[in-house]
Design a protein around this motif. Sequence first.
Motif, PDB file in Angstrom:
ATOM      1  N   ASP A   1      26.442 -18.289  28.632  1.00 30.34           N
ATOM      2  CA  ASP A   1      25.654 -19.421  28.161  1.00 30.34           C
ATOM      3  C   ASP A   1      25.312 -19.236  26.690  1.00 30.34           C
ATOM      4  O   ASP A   1      24.693 -18.238  26.299  1.00 30.34           O
ATOM      5  CB  ASP A   1      24.359 -19.553  28.972  1.00 30.34           C
ATOM      6  CG  ASP A   1      24.623 -19.927  30.422  1.00 30.34           C
ATOM      7  OD1 ASP A   1      25.572 -20.698  30.666  1.00 30.34           O
ATOM      8  OD2 ASP A   1      23.884 -19.443  31.302  1.00 30.34           O
ATOM      9  N   LEU A   2      25.719 -20.206  25.880  1.00 33.66           N
ATOM     10  CA  LEU A   2      25.416 -20.186  24.451  1.00 33.66           C
ATOM     11  C   LEU A   2      23.984 -20.675  24.217  1.00 33.66           C
ATOM     12  O   LEU A   2      23.417 -21.376  25.059  1.00 33.66           O
ATOM     13  CB  LEU A   2      26.409 -21.072  23.695  1.00 33.66           C
ATOM     14  CG  LEU A   2      27.877 -20.662  23.789  1.00 33.66           C
ATOM     15  CD1 LEU A   2      28.769 -21.730  23.162  1.00 33.66           C
ATOM     16  CD2 LEU A   2      28.092 -19.320  23.114  1.00 33.66           C
ATOM     17  N   PRO A   3      23.394 -20.318  23.078  1.00 34.82           N
ATOM     18  CA  PRO A   3      22.013 -20.744  22.795  1.00 34.82           C
ATOM     19  C   PRO A   3      21.823 -22.267  22.826  1.00 34.82           C
ATOM     20  O   PRO A   3      20.746 -22.747  23.150  1.00 34.82           O
ATOM     21  CB  PRO A   3      21.746 -20.202  21.393  1.00 34.82           C
ATOM     22  CG  PRO A   3      22.684 -19.052  21.242  1.00 34.82           C
ATOM     23  CD  PRO A   3      23.901 -19.420  22.046  1.00 34.82           C
ATOM     24  N   ASN A   4      22.877 -23.026  22.520  1.00 33.00           N
ATOM     25  CA  ASN A   4      22.747 -24.488  22.502  1.00 33.00           C
ATOM     26  C   ASN A   4      22.890 -25.108  23.895  1.00 33.00           C
ATOM     27  O   ASN A   4      22.862 -26.322  24.037  1.00 33.00           O
ATOM     28  CB  ASN A   4      23.757 -25.107  21.544  1.00 33.00           C
ATOM     29  CG  ASN A   4      25.191 -24.967  22.017  1.00 33.00           C
ATOM     30  OD1 ASN A   4      25.468 -24.412  23.067  1.00 33.00           O
ATOM     31  ND2 ASN A   4      26.119 -25.459  21.220  1.00 33.00           N
ATOM     32  N   GLY A   5      23.071 -24.275  24.916  1.00 29.13           N
ATOM     33  CA  GLY A   5      23.197 -24.774  26.285  1.00 29.13           C
ATOM     34  C   GLY A   5      24.623 -24.905  26.776  1.00 29.13           C
ATOM     35  O   GLY A   5      24.852 -25.105  27.966  1.00 29.13           O
ATOM     36  N   ASP A   6      25.596 -24.830  25.873  1.00 30.75           N
ATOM     37  CA  ASP A   6      27.002 -24.879  26.288  1.00 30.75           C
ATOM     38  C   ASP A   6      27.358 -23.587  27.012  1.00 30.75           C
ATOM     39  O   ASP A   6      26.712 -22.552  26.841  1.00 30.75           O
ATOM     40  CB  ASP A   6      27.929 -25.047  25.086  1.00 30.75           C
ATOM     41  CG  ASP A   6      27.860 -26.437  24.480  1.00 30.75           C
ATOM     42  OD1 ASP A   6      27.319 -27.350  25.127  1.00 30.75           O
ATOM     43  OD2 ASP A   6      28.359 -26.602  23.346  1.00 30.75           O
ATOM     44  N   ARG A   7      28.390 -23.658  27.812  1.00 27.31           N
ATOM     45  CA  ARG A   7      28.864 -22.486  28.549  1.00 27.31           C
ATOM     46  C   ARG A   7      30.330 -22.268  28.207  1.00 27.31           C
ATOM     47  O   ARG A   7      31.104 -23.217  28.161  1.00 27.31           O
ATOM     48  CB  ARG A   7      28.690 -22.722  30.036  1.00 27.31           C
ATOM     49  CG  ARG A   7      29.144 -21.559  30.898  1.00 27.31           C
ATOM     50  CD  ARG A   7      28.829 -21.820  32.331  1.00 27.31           C
ATOM     51  NE  ARG A   7      27.466 -21.361  32.545  1.00 27.31           N
ATOM     52  CZ  ARG A   7      26.862 -21.322  33.717  1.00 27.31           C
ATOM     53  NH1 ARG A   7      27.470 -21.763  34.792  1.00 27.31           N
ATOM     54  NH2 ARG A   7      25.646 -20.866  33.833  1.00 27.31           N
TER      55      ARG A   7
END
Length: 112
Positions: free
Chosen positions: A6-12
């Motif tokens: 999980d990236l900090p921006n919410g993307d996976r």
Amino acid sequence: MEALYDLPNGDRVRVIDTPTVGQSLGRVLELFRSGNTEPVFFGDQPRPEGVVISFEQWAEYEDLKEEAETDRRMQAITRERLANARPEDYVPYDDMLREWGLDEPEGGGDKR
């Protein structure tokens, strides 16, 4: 081995282990050539440590990086000029418009 991260921006993103990516570089190149330019994230832990992108993406990112660096330089110059400006250096807004030839009304100079 593959893991989701999980990236900090919410993307996976899918993270593939380094040996698998190394063995699959030929296939990645085929995907790029076919128009599928999704980045390939890899690492030896369940988090991305590197990424493979197409050359076109890299060139675009380089252009964007250059533009951002230019914007930062311009911002720094503007801040320095504003910090060092004296009130007697200021030009009234109307004078500036006249100096730049922007004081004429729209429509070509119909002054009533």
